[in-house]
Design an enzyme around this catalytic site. Structure first.
Site, PDB file in Angstrom:
ATOM      1  N   LYS A  22       0.768  -1.187   0.031  1.00 31.45           N
ATOM      2  CA  LYS A  22      -0.234   0.012  -0.098  1.00 31.45           C
ATOM      3  C   LYS A  22       0.843   1.114   0.002  1.00 31.45           C
ATOM      4  CE  LYS A  22      -1.756   1.563   3.905  1.00 31.45           C
ATOM      5  NZ  LYS A  22      -1.786   2.764   4.311  1.00 31.45           N
ATOM      6  N   ASN A  23       1.837   1.207   0.941  1.00 32.97           N
ATOM      7  CA  ASN A  23       2.518   2.488   1.085  1.00 32.97           C
ATOM      8  C   ASN A  23       3.578   2.757  -0.014  1.00 32.97           C
ATOM      9  OD1 ASN A  23       0.802   3.074   3.304  1.00 32.97           O
ATOM     10  ND2 ASN A  23       2.355   2.650   4.949  1.00 32.97           N
ATOM     11  N   CYS A 117      -5.638   7.615   9.226  1.00 36.17           N
ATOM     12  CA  CYS A 117      -5.700   7.153  10.503  1.00 36.17           C
ATOM     13  C   CYS A 117      -5.677   8.241  11.631  1.00 36.17           C
ATOM     14  CB  CYS A 117      -4.865   6.022  10.985  1.00 36.17           C
ATOM     15  SG  CYS A 117      -5.152   4.544   9.823  1.00 36.17           S
ATOM     16  N   ARG A 122      -1.062  14.861  13.080  1.00 36.13           N
ATOM     17  CA  ARG A 122      -0.279  14.441  12.219  1.00 36.13           C
ATOM     18  C   ARG A 122       0.207  15.490  11.311  1.00 36.13           C
ATOM     19  NH1 ARG A 122      -2.354   8.858   9.775  1.00 36.13           N
ATOM     20  NH2 ARG A 122      -0.339   8.607   8.787  1.00 36.13           N
ATOM     21  N   ASP A 307       3.626   0.360  12.234  1.00 34.97           N
ATOM     22  CA  ASP A 307       2.413  -0.141  11.485  1.00 34.97           C
ATOM     23  C   ASP A 307       2.493  -1.798  12.091  1.00 34.97           C
ATOM     24  OD1 ASP A 307       2.177   2.380  10.355  1.00 34.97           O
ATOM     25  OD2 ASP A 307       2.682   1.924   8.723  1.00 34.97           O
ATOM     26  N   ARG A 399      -9.064  -0.494   3.916  1.00 32.77           N
ATOM     27  CA  ARG A 399      -8.355   0.559   3.473  1.00 32.77           C
ATOM     28  C   ARG A 399      -6.810  -0.143   2.901  1.00 32.77           C
ATOM     29  NH1 ARG A 399      -6.731   4.566   7.027  1.00 32.77           N
ATOM     30  NH2 ARG A 399      -5.343   4.760   5.152  1.00 32.77           N
TER      31      ARG A 399
END
Ligand code: EPU
Length: 430
Positions: A22-23, A117, A122, A307, A399
């Site tokens: 994903k990232n 999230c 952030r 994570d 997600r």
């Protein structure tokens, strides 16, 4: 209301295929915005953060074609800057990479503040600092970030105050087509940064040093299309390893890069798990071992990833003794703790440290996926718990995890996704 229902107590056993990261996929998809031409992206994970990203790009004029379930052709030749949909952008965090792509290519960008999230504040001050160093004038107003420069992005030397994955990627993307050379110091070193640099270089960029804390970028005038395969998702792989450990089963995760998982596999080995590494697979076995308590501190790569923090907490609830997890990245990644408590976990937060008195049998309860990794952690706890756990707000899990119920079922878990009626509101209106 969609829920995941898990009947706990089954060991996970067997092999599972890991999807694309994903990232890594997120910045690469937005970096296609720099390219006049078609990019074919392979190993794209089937998750909602990616669906939203394609919608955001389509909304500004990109043509996106699905070639198969995990392969997409992305053509951003005709995109227009400064017109992305505010509501779409704020659904996810990765949408902020549009700032780097639009500012790099057009010298101007206006994008809604990102979502993602909820871990407390952030900030994106390091992104702004980087764009300003590249000659941008940054204005944050009305929920938008706007970066403009009449003469376009210019190469610069940037020293980040904080090691930030997002800021490193955003500035690297913009600098790839800036006028002149850029040096990013105190850069983040995650594998997804290397992957995005490799993608950009395949399109004709001149980036070196990605994966170290100094990245050097020689700006080029234009990038061309290419075909590129995204790396496997290290956090998905790590989540399955930890789930196998929590159920005292064995699992082989296929299509992963063992090197990217070292901080996780080393910790699991230290706890007593048997780990075997192959070229593109890792196998964990916890069937005949007694796992030991441990302490974890989350840090930027190559440290233990934040994570994987909630998943490790869920595992440590099943291990005798007191374990500690020190959260080194986010001020408040602890919302999952209350959900684990509902399942009988003896766990508390002390400042940025989670204290886990492990070894008590977890029991089923109605619980909520409070964020993406919290959600998978609760699934892991439910696999190890007695009884039937119902998890709500599962879109947060979807997600970032492709086919999660199917993959867990293929390993022997009793997991299903159900569409339950919304609970009747029994409050008396007065
Ligand atoms: N930070 C600042 N200023 C900034 C940027 C970051 O102070 O301008 C701070 C953050 O508040 C945080 C730390 O720096 O304390 C690290 O944040 P980073 O920028 O590295 O995180 P991110 O880019 O917002 C990405 C992932 C996260 C992952 C982190 C850390 C994406 C889309 N998100 O977020 O992924 O936790 O890096 O590895 O790539 C997840 O996948 O579940 C997830 C949350």
């Amino acid at each position: 209301m969609k829920k995941i229902v898990i009947n706990g107590g089954h060991k996970l056993t067997g092999e599972v295929e890991i999807s694309g990261s994903k990232n890594a996929a997120l910045p690469i998809i937005y970096a296609c915005g720099l390219v006049k031409g078609k990019c074919v992206l392979e190993n794209i994970p089937e998750i909602s953060d990616i669906t939203y990203s394609f919608e955001i790009l389509k909304g500004i004029g990109a043509k996106i074609k699905m070639l198969d379930r995990t392969t997409y052709e992305v053509d951003c030749t005709d995109i227009q800057p400064c017109c992305s949909d505010y509501d779409m952008v704020r659904k996810i965090r990765g949408s902020y990479y549009l700032l780097g792509a639009e500012f790099g290519r057009f010298g101007r960008s206006k994008v809604g503040m990102p979502g993602g999230c909820n871990f407390g504040v952030r900030p994106i001050d390091q992104h702004i600092k980087g764009f300003e160093a590249l000659g941008g004038n940054a204005v944050t107003e009305g929920g938008y970030v706007e970066i403009t420069s009449e003469s376009g992005a210019k190469g610069a030397n940037i020293y980040f105050d904080v090691t930030s994955v997002g800021a490193t990627l955003n500035i690297m993307i913009a600098a790839a087509v800036a006028d002149g050379d850029t040096v990013i110091e105190n850069a983040a070193r995650e594998p997804h940064i290397v992957d995005c640099a490799n993608f950009l270089n395949t399109c004709g960029a001149r980036i070196s040093g990605a994966g170290s804390d100094v990245i050097k970028i020689k700006g080029v005038k234009e990038l061309h299309g290419c075909t590129y395969a995204i790396i496997p998702d290290m956090i998905e792989a790590g989540s399955f390893l930890v789930a196998a450990a929590a159920t005292r089963g064995w699992v082989r995760v296929n299509n992963c890069i063992p090197k990217h998982l070292e901080s996780i596999t080393a910790k699991l080995e230290e706890m007593g798990a048997q780990i075997e590494e192959f070229d593109d697979a890792v196998q964990i076995s916890c069937e005949d071992v007694e796992l030991k308590k441990t302490n974890v501190k989350t840090l930027p790569y190559p440290g233990f990833p934040t994570d994987m923090h909630p998943q490790m907490s869920a595992l440590l609830c099943t291990v005798n003794g007191t374990s500690y997890i020190n959260e080194g990245i986010y001020e408040n990644r602890f919302r999952y703790v209350e959900e684990l408590k509902r399942m009988g976990a003896k766990i508390k937060v002390d400042g940025r440290i989670v204290v886990i008195e492990g070894g008590t049998q977890l029991s089923a309860a109605p619980v909520e996926a409070t964020d993406l990794r919290a959600g998978i952690a609760i699934m892991i706890a439910a696999l190890a718990a007695n009884g039937q756990t119902e998890i709500s707000e599962i879109s947060r899990i979807e997600r970032g995890y492709a086919d999660i119920c199917e993959k867990m079922r293929s390993l022997g878990a009793d997991v299903k996704k159900v569409d339950l009626p919304d609970p009747v509101d029994t409050r008396i209106a007065n």
